[in-house]
Design a protein around this motif. Structure first.
Motif, PDB file in Angstrom:
ATOM      1  N   ASN A   1      88.855  37.817  10.665  1.00  0.00           N
ATOM      2  CA  ASN A   1      89.760  38.751  11.339  1.00  0.00           C
ATOM      3  C   ASN A   1      89.211  40.170  11.289  1.00  0.00           C
ATOM      4  O   ASN A   1      89.268  40.906  12.283  1.00  0.00           O
TER       5      ASN A   1
ATOM      6  N   ASN B   1      98.136  36.288  15.785  1.00  0.00           N
ATOM      7  CA  ASN B   1      97.177  36.572  14.732  1.00  0.00           C
ATOM      8  C   ASN B   1      96.791  38.046  14.800  1.00  0.00           C
ATOM      9  O   ASN B   1      96.726  38.647  15.875  1.00  0.00           O
TER      10      ASN B   1
ATOM     11  N   SER C   1      94.059  39.725  14.542  1.00  0.00           N
ATOM     12  CA  SER C   1      92.916  40.122  15.370  1.00  0.00           C
ATOM     13  C   SER C   1      93.247  40.010  16.851  1.00  0.00           C
ATOM     14  O   SER C   1      92.817  40.848  17.660  1.00  0.00           O
TER      15      SER C   1
ATOM     16  N   GLU D   1      97.752  39.632   7.371  1.00  0.00           N
ATOM     17  CA  GLU D   1      98.032  38.341   7.978  1.00  0.00           C
ATOM     18  C   GLU D   1      99.317  37.785   7.394  1.00  0.00           C
ATOM     19  O   GLU D   1      99.465  37.693   6.182  1.00  0.00           O
TER      20      GLU D   1
END
Length: 307
Positions: A140, A258, A260, A230
């Motif tokens: 990420n 997510n 990213s 996260e």
């Protein structure tokens, strides 16, 4: 000790790299060194010119034009190149994902938050910074750095604790973009954000409990986008430090993206808005129609936001 750092007084042969590599590595380094692997990561580190290279190892079994170009670039830059068996590179890199290229380079030197107070000379127009509040997955982290570089981010702020290190895996996941970014590492993210506020940057947090949709917010001003951990998102103190909280609307059953993916969505929305504003400015069109403008002086703090 970090598995990817080589201390100044350590001999690489202690790691049991094999007789051939030991002959190459019987050197006492006087500066901290680390391993980079992957074609993009090594190639971009070489092009960026920020790191001192000791040597590059390439897999004896790999023969293609791309690797040949990288070897030529290394030799042109005066970097030593040696061929070794692929298994040896896997042992050094600690992974099979090295793509047949492993480099020993000087460890990346992080900036301080004060180094990001001023834009880099190439920055045109309003500034855009990215702050990561405890992103722990190196994939990420690397993906976000790659997006940040593509979206024109002027600087990245990482935390020293409870976050992914800028490891070889993260650098590889960034496709070498980490080599081109200004990256500061701080102990206290809240304090760093407050410092940036005093430099007239807006602190914009991304949170599923945000009050505004990201695409309905004016991201053309000087601002810092803050992304959280996260799963857990922003820490409470970081959330309260933000001037505004934005959300990404979701149409399905999952409540969020997510980190990213979410970062890519918002960073490229900021990039899109800035390109549109630049085109409008060149044609004399006013941007007053954009919602929630950040262009003038700061409005009154919203309840529960800011500090």
């Amino acid at each position: 000790m970090s598995p990817f750092s080589i201390p100044a007084t350590r001999i690489l042969s202690e790691e049991g790299l094999g007789a051939t590599v030991c002959q190459l590595a019987l050197t006492f380094y006087t500066i901290p060194m680390e391993i980079l692997y992957g074609v993009h990561a090594v190639e971009e580190a070489l092009r960026a010119g920020k790191r001192q290279f000791d040597h590059v190892l390439v897999a004896r079994e790999r023969h293609d034009d791309r690797l040949a170009r990288l070897v030529a670039e290394c030799r042109q830059a005066g970097v030593r190149v040696r061929e070794e068996p692929r298994d040896q590179l896997t042992h050094i890199a600690g992974t099979t994902a090295h793509q047949g290229v492993v480099a020993t380079v000087r460890a990346l030197e992080f900036l301080t938050i004060e180094d990001l107070f001023e834009p880099q000379p190439s920055t045109r127009g309003a500034r855009l910074l990215l702050a990561l509040d405890g992103v722990e997955d190196p994939q990420n982290l690397g993906a976000l750095l790659r997006v940040a570089d593509g979206a024109g981010v002027d600087g990245v702020i990482l935390t020293e604790r409870r976050s992914a290190p800028l490891s070889p895996a993260a650098v590889k996941a960034s496709a070498g973009a980490a080599e081109h970014l200004r990256i500061a590492r701080v102990v206290n993210l809240v304090r760093a954000l407050e410092d940036l506020k005093r430099q007239n940057l807006w602190i914009i947090g991304l949170d599923e409990r945000g009050t505004s949709d990201y695409d309905q917010f004016d991201l053309t001003g000087n601002c810092v986008l803050v992304l959280g951990r996260e799963g857990a998102g922003l820490h409470d103190l970081v959330r309260r430090t933000c001037d505004h909280l934005l959300r990404i609307p979701m149409a399905g059953g999952v409540s969020s993206l997510n980190v990213s993916a979410a970062g890519a969505v918002v960073l490229y929305e900021a990039f899109r808005q800035r390109r549109a504003a630049a085109r409008s400015a060149s044609t004399g069109f006013s941007k007053n129609a954009l919602p929630q403008s950040l262009a003038a002086s700061k409005p009154a703090k919203q309840k529960g936001l800011g500090s």
